[in-house]
Design an enzyme around this catalytic site. Structure first.
Site, mmCIF file in Angstrom:
data_model
loop_
_atom_site.group_PDB
_atom_site.id
_atom_site.type_symbol
_atom_site.label_atom_id
_atom_site.label_comp_id
_atom_site.label_asym_id
_atom_site.label_seq_id
_atom_site.Cartn_x
_atom_site.Cartn_y
_atom_site.Cartn_z
ATOM 1 N N HIS A 206 1.419 -3.174 -0.252
ATOM 2 C CA HIS A 206 0.102 -2.531 -0.285
ATOM 3 C C HIS A 206 -0.022 -1.460 -1.360
ATOM 4 O O HIS A 206 -1.074 -0.851 -1.505
ATOM 5 C CB HIS A 206 -0.208 -1.898 1.075
ATOM 6 C CG HIS A 206 0.640 -0.696 1.365
ATOM 7 N ND1 HIS A 206 1.920 -0.792 1.804
ATOM 8 C CD2 HIS A 206 0.385 0.631 1.245
ATOM 9 C CE1 HIS A 206 2.433 0.414 1.965
ATOM 10 N NE2 HIS A 206 1.522 1.299 1.616
HETATM 11 C C1 UD1 Z 1 -1.882 5.177 2.762
HETATM 12 C C2 UD1 Z 1 -0.917 6.168 2.115
HETATM 13 C C3 UD1 Z 1 0.373 5.460 1.759
HETATM 14 C C4 UD1 Z 1 0.953 4.740 2.949
HETATM 15 C C5 UD1 Z 1 -0.104 3.820 3.541
HETATM 16 C C6 UD1 Z 1 0.394 3.110 4.777
HETATM 17 C C7 UD1 Z 1 -1.962 7.939 0.756
HETATM 18 C C8 UD1 Z 1 -2.234 8.381 -0.621
HETATM 19 N N1 UD1 Z 1 -1.476 6.696 0.857
HETATM 20 O O1 UD1 Z 1 -2.182 4.182 1.789
HETATM 21 O O2 UD1 Z 1 1.315 6.436 1.308
HETATM 22 O O3 UD1 Z 1 2.082 4.017 2.549
HETATM 23 O O4 UD1 Z 1 -1.257 4.605 3.892
HETATM 24 O O5 UD1 Z 1 -0.544 2.211 5.272
HETATM 25 O O6 UD1 Z 1 -2.174 8.674 1.692
HETATM 26 N N2 UD1 Z 1 -8.386 0.730 5.193
HETATM 27 C C9 UD1 Z 1 -8.922 0.022 6.240
HETATM 28 N N3 UD1 Z 1 -8.657 0.471 7.522
HETATM 29 C C10 UD1 Z 1 -7.891 1.554 7.777
HETATM 30 C C11 UD1 Z 1 -7.367 2.273 6.696
HETATM 31 C C12 UD1 Z 1 -7.611 1.852 5.401
HETATM 32 O O7 UD1 Z 1 -9.614 -0.970 6.054
HETATM 33 O O8 UD1 Z 1 -7.702 1.890 8.962
HETATM 34 C C13 UD1 Z 1 -8.648 0.240 3.807
HETATM 35 C C14 UD1 Z 1 -9.845 0.904 3.163
HETATM 36 O O9 UD1 Z 1 -10.450 -0.032 2.353
HETATM 37 C C15 UD1 Z 1 -9.185 1.974 2.289
HETATM 38 C C16 UD1 Z 1 -7.887 1.293 1.864
HETATM 39 O O10 UD1 Z 1 -7.506 0.513 2.992
HETATM 40 O O11 UD1 Z 1 -9.976 2.342 1.215
HETATM 41 C C17 UD1 Z 1 -6.805 2.253 1.516
HETATM 42 O O12 UD1 Z 1 -6.575 3.198 2.587
HETATM 43 P P1 UD1 Z 1 -5.937 4.648 2.258
HETATM 44 O O13 UD1 Z 1 -5.676 5.389 3.503
HETATM 45 O O14 UD1 Z 1 -6.767 5.318 1.213
HETATM 46 O O15 UD1 Z 1 -4.602 4.293 1.541
HETATM 47 P P2 UD1 Z 1 -3.462 3.249 1.941
HETATM 48 O O16 UD1 Z 1 -3.368 2.243 0.855
HETATM 49 O O17 UD1 Z 1 -3.599 2.784 3.351
#
Ligand code: UD1
Length: 368
Positions: A206
């Site tokens: 991811h």
């Molecule tokens: C975040 C952490 C990363 C960790 C990962 C574990 C940061 C900078 N990154 O990355 O270190 O390894 O979590 O999962 O904090 N989304 C959903 N549902 C959710 C959450 C996210 O659909 O419940 C989607 C959204 O489109 C969002 C994207 O995933 O924009 C990214 O989510 P985000 O929390 O920004 O970063 P992660 O890639 O999950």
């Protein structure tokens, strides 16, 4: 002593669960509240972990949701400042390296509240990773830095952090793994999925560095396809990856069906289910941080698709090798494992199931 424990994203939950459990042994000393920033909010990215780990419902949920880094960090800071002003804690505890970790550290420190960072001192030296920025900003502010290994201690020393702020306590994520290993081993998921012990690989992927660039993702998928011709790869797909696969039209590389073949996609799994699959896997392919450590303790070979790691101890004593996103290197290392290469898989010092107890006793002694 009033403490606010912070969680936000999936990798935080298994780190905070044992800390809460250890704090509950000191009701006369510690009054603690659980704050969820809402960085992760899908049932499968958040609530299912609370259920699996027996965690209490958050006392406060900031419900910030997704956004750009600046938007998400800023929203957490605005909402968390209100909580700090209302609750007036003596200490805020943050874990790991996600945006919630950094946002809450800065907010608390600027209000004069002490901050403790669990999993301090890890460094990838790669400033293109948002997590590295989060780690650096958090550690520089903290009053208590709880570390998992000697590399972290050395990093903090080199950065000039005073020795008396640093406490080598071990690994809270491993506390959770050791506590749940037995129950996870009794699940019937592998059989339900038609998988056999050591006859499949698991995959997590991811990182923006791997999934947000079309050419890079394509190279990785070509390597994974070749591996999956020999060994099915189980892939609980992260929402970010799903979004990018759809955007690039890469669906053809995956099996979205219900037979154990190819790169087999499923929804993100709960903690126990995924532990069950990892402990029985022949091989783990990942770009995660935590899985490098979990596979080290499980003794399962781990191939990390990143150019660097903030967890070098997993390569030093564990089962982990780094391959970046180089197709040939991914294949070389994966086939070495399939051809029988063994790893030592030793367990690092103090990854023994008691890290959270050490953290809480240290805090009780120091804050009293
Ligand atoms: C975040 C952490 C990363 C960790 C990962 C574990 C940061 C900078 N990154 O990355 O270190 O390894 O979590 O999962 O904090 N989304 C959903 N549902 C959710 C959450 C996210 O659909 O419940 C989607 C959204 O489109 C969002 C994207 O995933 O924009 C990214 O989510 P985000 O929390 O920004 O970063 P992660 O890639 O999950």
């Amino acid at each position: 002593m009033k403490i606010l424990n912070i969680v936000g994203a999936r990798p935080n939950f298994m780190k905070m669960a044992p800390i809460i459990e250890a704090m509950n042994k000191y009701p006369e000393h510690i009054n603690h509240l659980l704050v969820h920033t809402g960085q992760h909010y899908d049932e499968k990215m958040s609530q299912s972990f609370f259920n699996d780990l027996g965690m209490p419902k958050p006392d406060i949920n900031l419900e910030v949701g997704s956004g750009s880094h600046a938007e998400q960090t800023a929203k957490i800071m605005i909402e968390f400042e209100k909580v700090c002003l209302q609750e007036k804690p003596d200490l805020v505890i943050v874990v790991g390296d996600v945006n919630s970790t950094m946002a809450c550290s800065i907010t608390a420190k600027k209000l004069g509240i002490k901050v403790a960072h669990v999993e301090a001192g890890l460094r990838s030296r790669d400033m293109s990773m948002p997590e590295e920025i989060n780690r650096l900003c958090t550690d520089v502010l903290c009053d208590y830095l709880f570390t998992t290994d000697h590399f972290a201690d050395e990093n903090l020393k080199a950065e000039g952090v005073a020795d008396e702020k640093v406490f080598f306590v071990g690994n809270v994520m491993i506390d959770t793994l050791l506590k749940h290993k037995k129950i996870a081993s009794t699940l019937g998921l592998m059989n339900q999925l038609g998988l056999q012990t050591k006859q499949y690989a698991t995959l997590t992927m991811h990182r923006p560095g791997n999934v947000d660039d079309k050419e890079i993702l394509l190279g990785i998928l070509e390597a994974l396809t070749e591996i999956s011709n020999k060994l099915p790869i189980v892939f609980p797909m992260h929402p970010r990856t799903r979004k990018m696969v759809e955007q690039f039209g890469f669906e053809k590389y995956f099996n979205f069906g219900d037979n154990a073949e190819g790169i087999w996609v499923m929804e993100p799994l709960g903690y126990l289910e995924f532990l069950h699959l990892n402990m029985n896997a022949r091989l783990v392919l990942t770009d995660s941080g935590g899985l490098q450590e979990e596979t080290t303790v499980l003794g399962v070979p781990c191939i990390t698709m990143r150019p660097n790691t903030e967890r070098p101890i997993t390569c030093e004593v564990g089962t982990n090798v780094m391959v970046g996103n180089d197709k040939d290197l991914i294949l070389k290392e994966a086939f070495a494992v399939l051809n029988g290469r063994q790893h030592s898989g030793d367990v690092p010092e103090k990854w023994d199931g008691h890290a959270a107890e050490r953290i809480v006793t240290t805090l009780v002694e120091n804050l009293r």
